[in-house]
Write a protein that holds these residues in place. Sequence first.
Motif, PDB file in Angstrom:
ATOM      1  N   MET A  18      -5.798   3.377  -5.468  1.00 27.91           N
ATOM      2  CA  MET A  18      -5.988   1.901  -4.763  1.00 27.91           C
ATOM      3  C   MET A  18      -6.551   0.961  -5.680  1.00 27.91           C
ATOM      4  SD  MET A  18      -7.519   3.398  -0.988  1.00 27.91           S
ATOM      5  CE  MET A  18      -6.471   4.508   0.000  1.00 27.91           C
ATOM      6  N   LEU A  19      -7.613   1.462  -6.673  1.00 23.35           N
ATOM      7  CA  LEU A  19      -8.378   0.326  -7.223  1.00 23.35           C
ATOM      8  C   LEU A  19      -7.605   0.147  -8.522  1.00 23.35           C
ATOM      9  CD1 LEU A  19     -12.096   2.141  -7.222  1.00 23.35           C
ATOM     10  CD2 LEU A  19     -11.171   0.076  -6.096  1.00 23.35           C
ATOM     11  N   ASP A  20      -6.649   0.749  -9.102  1.00 20.45           N
ATOM     12  CA  ASP A  20      -6.299   0.607 -10.503  1.00 20.45           C
ATOM     13  C   ASP A  20      -4.654   0.429 -10.804  1.00 20.45           C
ATOM     14  OD1 ASP A  20      -8.943   0.806 -11.386  1.00 20.45           O
ATOM     15  OD2 ASP A  20      -8.763   3.073 -11.690  1.00 20.45           O
ATOM     16  N   THR A  21      -4.178   0.815  -9.545  1.00 20.49           N
ATOM     17  CA  THR A  21      -2.633   0.805  -9.557  1.00 20.49           C
ATOM     18  C   THR A  21      -1.879  -0.415  -9.500  1.00 20.49           C
ATOM     19  OG1 THR A  21      -2.596   3.177  -9.455  1.00 20.49           O
ATOM     20  CG2 THR A  21      -0.428   2.213  -9.040  1.00 20.49           C
ATOM     21  N   ALA A  22      -1.059  -1.040  -9.954  1.00 20.51           N
ATOM     22  CA  ALA A  22      -0.260  -2.390  -9.674  1.00 20.51           C
ATOM     23  C   ALA A  22       0.861  -1.787  -9.085  1.00 20.51           C
ATOM     24  CB  ALA A  22      -0.198  -2.864 -10.764  1.00 20.51           C
ATOM     25  N   HIS A  23       1.718  -2.567  -8.085  1.00 20.68           N
ATOM     26  CA  HIS A  23       2.917  -2.033  -7.523  1.00 20.68           C
ATOM     27  C   HIS A  23       3.835  -1.998  -8.598  1.00 20.68           C
ATOM     28  CE1 HIS A  23       6.610  -2.584  -5.369  1.00 20.68           C
ATOM     29  NE2 HIS A  23       6.036  -2.467  -4.385  1.00 20.68           N
ATOM     30  N   PRO A  24       4.775  -1.137  -8.766  1.00 19.27           N
ATOM     31  CA  PRO A  24       5.612  -0.693  -9.923  1.00 19.27           C
ATOM     32  C   PRO A  24       6.668  -2.024  -9.937  1.00 19.27           C
ATOM     33  CG  PRO A  24       6.182   0.623  -7.996  1.00 19.27           C
ATOM     34  CD  PRO A  24       4.907   0.007  -7.747  1.00 19.27           C
ATOM     35  N   ALA A  25       6.919  -2.520  -9.107  1.00 21.86           N
ATOM     36  CA  ALA A  25       7.816  -3.672  -9.250  1.00 21.86           C
ATOM     37  C   ALA A  25       7.185  -5.234  -9.472  1.00 21.86           C
ATOM     38  CB  ALA A  25       8.786  -3.673  -7.928  1.00 21.86           C
ATOM     39  N   THR A  26       6.376  -5.386  -8.455  1.00 24.71           N
ATOM     40  CA  THR A  26       5.628  -6.959  -8.495  1.00 24.71           C
ATOM     41  C   THR A  26       4.469  -7.253  -9.369  1.00 24.71           C
ATOM     42  OG1 THR A  26       4.061  -6.327  -6.336  1.00 24.71           O
ATOM     43  CG2 THR A  26       6.573  -6.871  -6.206  1.00 24.71           C
ATOM     44  N   GLY A  27       3.820  -5.788  -9.454  1.00 21.78           N
ATOM     45  CA  GLY A  27       2.544  -5.920 -10.142  1.00 21.78           C
ATOM     46  C   GLY A  27       1.383  -6.282  -9.293  1.00 21.78           C
ATOM     47  N   GLU A  28       1.598  -6.485  -8.074  1.00 22.81           N
ATOM     48  CA  GLU A  28       0.621  -6.965  -7.179  1.00 22.81           C
ATOM     49  C   GLU A  28      -0.440  -5.519  -6.935  1.00 22.81           C
ATOM     50  OE1 GLU A  28       0.149  -8.754  -2.686  1.00 22.81           O
ATOM     51  OE2 GLU A  28       2.138  -8.182  -3.592  1.00 22.81           O
TER      52      GLU A  28
ATOM     53  N   ALA B  45       0.891  -1.101   0.003  1.00 18.93           N
ATOM     54  CA  ALA B  45      -0.040  -0.211  -0.036  1.00 18.93           C
ATOM     55  C   ALA B  45       0.957   1.294   0.126  1.00 18.93           C
ATOM     56  CB  ALA B  45      -0.897   0.064   1.159  1.00 18.93           C
ATOM     57  N   HIS B  46       1.750   1.151   0.860  1.00 15.80           N
ATOM     58  CA  HIS B  46       2.794   2.406   0.797  1.00 15.80           C
ATOM     59  C   HIS B  46       3.343   2.669  -0.528  1.00 15.80           C
ATOM     60  CE1 HIS B  46       6.722   4.748   1.562  1.00 15.80           C
ATOM     61  NE2 HIS B  46       5.924   5.078   2.529  1.00 15.80           N
ATOM     62  N   ASP B  47       3.929   1.616  -1.330  1.00 20.44           N
ATOM     63  CA  ASP B  47       4.490   1.930  -2.804  1.00 20.44           C
ATOM     64  C   ASP B  47       3.491   2.373  -3.536  1.00 20.44           C
ATOM     65  OD1 ASP B  47       6.895   1.221  -1.205  1.00 20.44           O
ATOM     66  OD2 ASP B  47       6.999  -0.717  -2.294  1.00 20.44           O
ATOM     67  N   VAL B  48       2.395   1.924  -3.505  1.00 15.72           N
ATOM     68  CA  VAL B  48       1.246   2.368  -4.409  1.00 15.72           C
ATOM     69  C   VAL B  48       0.678   3.806  -4.177  1.00 15.72           C
ATOM     70  CG1 VAL B  48      -1.269   1.694  -5.343  1.00 15.72           C
ATOM     71  CG2 VAL B  48       0.514  -0.140  -4.817  1.00 15.72           C
ATOM     72  N   LEU B  49       0.568   4.046  -2.795  1.00 18.57           N
ATOM     73  CA  LEU B  49      -0.079   5.343  -2.568  1.00 18.57           C
ATOM     74  C   LEU B  49       1.160   6.678  -2.563  1.00 18.57           C
ATOM     75  CD1 LEU B  49      -2.654   4.003  -0.108  1.00 18.57           C
ATOM     76  CD2 LEU B  49      -3.008   4.888  -2.459  1.00 18.57           C
ATOM     77  N   ALA B  50       2.034   6.251  -2.289  1.00 17.28           N
ATOM     78  CA  ALA B  50       3.083   7.525  -2.002  1.00 17.28           C
ATOM     79  C   ALA B  50       2.959   8.313  -3.143  1.00 17.28           C
ATOM     80  CB  ALA B  50       4.686   6.840  -1.960  1.00 17.28           C
ATOM     81  N   PRO B  51       2.925   8.023  -4.425  1.00 22.58           N
ATOM     82  CA  PRO B  51       2.914   9.002  -5.383  1.00 22.58           C
ATOM     83  C   PRO B  51       1.758  10.033  -5.342  1.00 22.58           C
ATOM     84  CG  PRO B  51       3.539   6.882  -6.473  1.00 22.58           C
ATOM     85  CD  PRO B  51       2.923   6.794  -5.175  1.00 22.58           C
ATOM     86  N   GLY B  52       0.691   9.520  -4.628  1.00 18.57           N
ATOM     87  CA  GLY B  52      -0.542  10.387  -4.272  1.00 18.57           C
ATOM     88  C   GLY B  52      -0.160  11.454  -3.527  1.00 18.57           C
ATOM     89  N   PHE B  53       1.061  11.594  -2.753  1.00 16.14           N
ATOM     90  CA  PHE B  53       1.495  12.742  -2.145  1.00 16.14           C
ATOM     91  C   PHE B  53       2.739  13.232  -2.552  1.00 16.14           C
ATOM     92  CE2 PHE B  53      -0.660   9.696   0.566  1.00 16.14           C
ATOM     93  CZ  PHE B  53      -1.956  10.552   1.447  1.00 16.14           C
ATOM     94  N   SER B  54       2.805  13.226  -3.960  1.00 14.21           N
ATOM     95  CA  SER B  54       3.951  14.179  -4.720  1.00 14.21           C
ATOM     96  C   SER B  54       3.669  15.555  -4.721  1.00 14.21           C
ATOM     97  CB  SER B  54       4.140  13.307  -5.851  1.00 14.21           C
ATOM     98  OG  SER B  54       2.894  13.526  -6.711  1.00 14.21           O
ATOM     99  N   ARG B  55       4.618  16.094  -5.221  1.00 14.53           N
ATOM    100  CA  ARG B  55       4.316  17.748  -5.467  1.00 14.53           C
ATOM    101  C   ARG B  55       3.270  17.779  -6.502  1.00 14.53           C
ATOM    102  NH1 ARG B  55       4.902  22.159  -8.135  1.00 14.53           N
ATOM    103  NH2 ARG B  55       5.391  24.175  -7.147  1.00 14.53           N
ATOM    104  N   GLU B  56       3.252  17.113  -7.562  1.00 19.71           N
ATOM    105  CA  GLU B  56       2.346  17.216  -8.509  1.00 19.71           C
ATOM    106  C   GLU B  56       1.009  16.743  -8.048  1.00 19.71           C
ATOM    107  OE1 GLU B  56       6.176  17.003  -9.956  1.00 19.71           O
ATOM    108  OE2 GLU B  56       5.162  15.546  -8.888  1.00 19.71           O
ATOM    109  N   ALA B  57       0.822  15.763  -7.114  1.00 18.88           N
ATOM    110  CA  ALA B  57      -0.581  15.325  -6.709  1.00 18.88           C
ATOM    111  C   ALA B  57      -1.031  16.504  -5.586  1.00 18.88           C
ATOM    112  CB  ALA B  57      -0.365  14.021  -5.832  1.00 18.88           C
ATOM    113  N   MET B  58      -0.226  17.051  -4.617  1.00 22.03           N
ATOM    114  CA  MET B  58      -0.493  18.036  -3.834  1.00 22.03           C
ATOM    115  C   MET B  58      -1.128  19.351  -4.614  1.00 22.03           C
ATOM    116  SD  MET B  58      -0.322  16.914  -0.557  1.00 22.03           S
ATOM    117  CE  MET B  58      -0.057  18.669   0.092  1.00 22.03           C
TER     118      MET B  58
END
Length: 519
Positions: free
Chosen positions: A261-271, A124-137
């Motif tokens: 949460m619904l559509d993004t896969a983990h960038p490394a594992t695809g999970e 969850a951390h790896d999937v959601l961390a980009p949601g708190f990037s500067r662009e997202a903010m």
Amino acid sequence: MAETATTAGAVLPRGFRSAELGWPELHRIPHPPHRLPLLGDILGAGRRTPVQDSLRYARELGPIFRRKVFGREFVFVGGAELAADMADESRFAKHVGLGIANLRPVVGDALFTAYNHEPNWQLAHDVLAPGFSREAMAAYHPMMLDVADRLTGHWDRELAAGRSVDVPGDMTKLTLETIARTGFGHDFGSFERARLHPFVTAMVGTLTYAQHLNTQPFPALLRRAARQNEADIAYLDRTVDALVRARRSGGGGDGDLLDRMLDTAHPATGERLSAQNVRRQVITFLVAGHETTSGALSFALHYLSLNPRVAARARAEVDRVWGTTAVPGYDQVAKLRYVRRVLDEALRLWPTAPAFAREAREDTLLGGDHPMRQGAWALVLTAMLHRDPRVWGADADRFDPDRFEASAVRGRPPHTYKPFGTGARACIGRQFALHEATLVLGLLLRRYDLRPDPAYRLRVTERLTLMPEGLRLRLERRTAPAAPAGTGPEPQQAGQQPAGSGPQEAGSAVRCPVHRAGD
């Protein structure tokens, strides 16, 4: 003797508590006087104010002490040197215990409550961390302005009616709507309701129940409260399930946290996150994403109302940086450096997440003096750390935003200010909360003069988080620019002793599809 494994991997004799066995020389750590057999250290303590009671004990017992309540022993750390030692990620890790573990029936292995060995935290951390990037903010900023505009519209109506404003209640409405809109494209309609949304009622219920479990020796006695807690959890689940169904049936959103949460896969594992984990993460963000920020804003407004000179200086900065009519852009919020210091100082005195637990990764010495076995843990009492006079001075209880002037910050040792926790498991939404709170303080200061109730004395309610209780302020609408910084009366000694001692956003959000009877 039979053995049992702890979550940290240590093997402990059955019948012993990890805090007792994991501190081989526990007797060397002081505890309050007049300990009673079976009952423990309950004299002079209140079931509803464990944090404030612990702050009082810290003043008497020093930077590390222990409390025993109905056979359960807890070790508290608040001295700056010991807390800095426990921030060492190579030797200590997050410990999920006390009230946090009591929330697992609500949110399971979500970001805040997952045990270190559970894989869903990293996923969850790896999937959601980009949601708190500067662009997202920057994308969230217009929605934050929209919700703040609804708050000021409500406050203008209260002012016109000659009423004071309910600060904690209105800050709760503001922050709930902000995280719901920015994260999940949802509108709870909080400012159109005479009462708090039932989601908030259920959320407060679960937090309060978790707090009560900490000091209840016989949880079976809480049968009625347990049934209400189950009903509260079911309501939270239904609300989030309806929100997710609406998103799926609507074909997706604009790339917010729920889309991730619904559509993004983990960038490394695809999970991907499971449906159950999506629900848990949404509830976590809705609860944690608004509860602590509303408390921080409420404490900051309390201290601003008591310190006219501080408020005038902050308002002058807003006028200088934003002007009196322009809508502030995303980049202009970070330029409110003094307003941010006001917020930082409020979080120093009353960190709304008042403690975090740390456990030893291996056998070690805390501070070079206190042996801890693998799996032993302690609570870092943040409000105690933030008042350590060796770091913050003899006037550590006094409200003074200049403690966060850049040179003062550079002059302090690291790990002395921890309102968002520490290490890899620190709050993922820290920058979101700070941007939102700084923006709102700036908007309110530019629009209103804040007048306190002379009879009010700060009371702090505890439900795992901290919040001012019964705080109401009188408002006066500004008709002229603020006085230059440095004018006005001297600041009051506003530090409180512990108890016992914009514009409309384009597009529409989904209205709440679930309601309780009578709401």
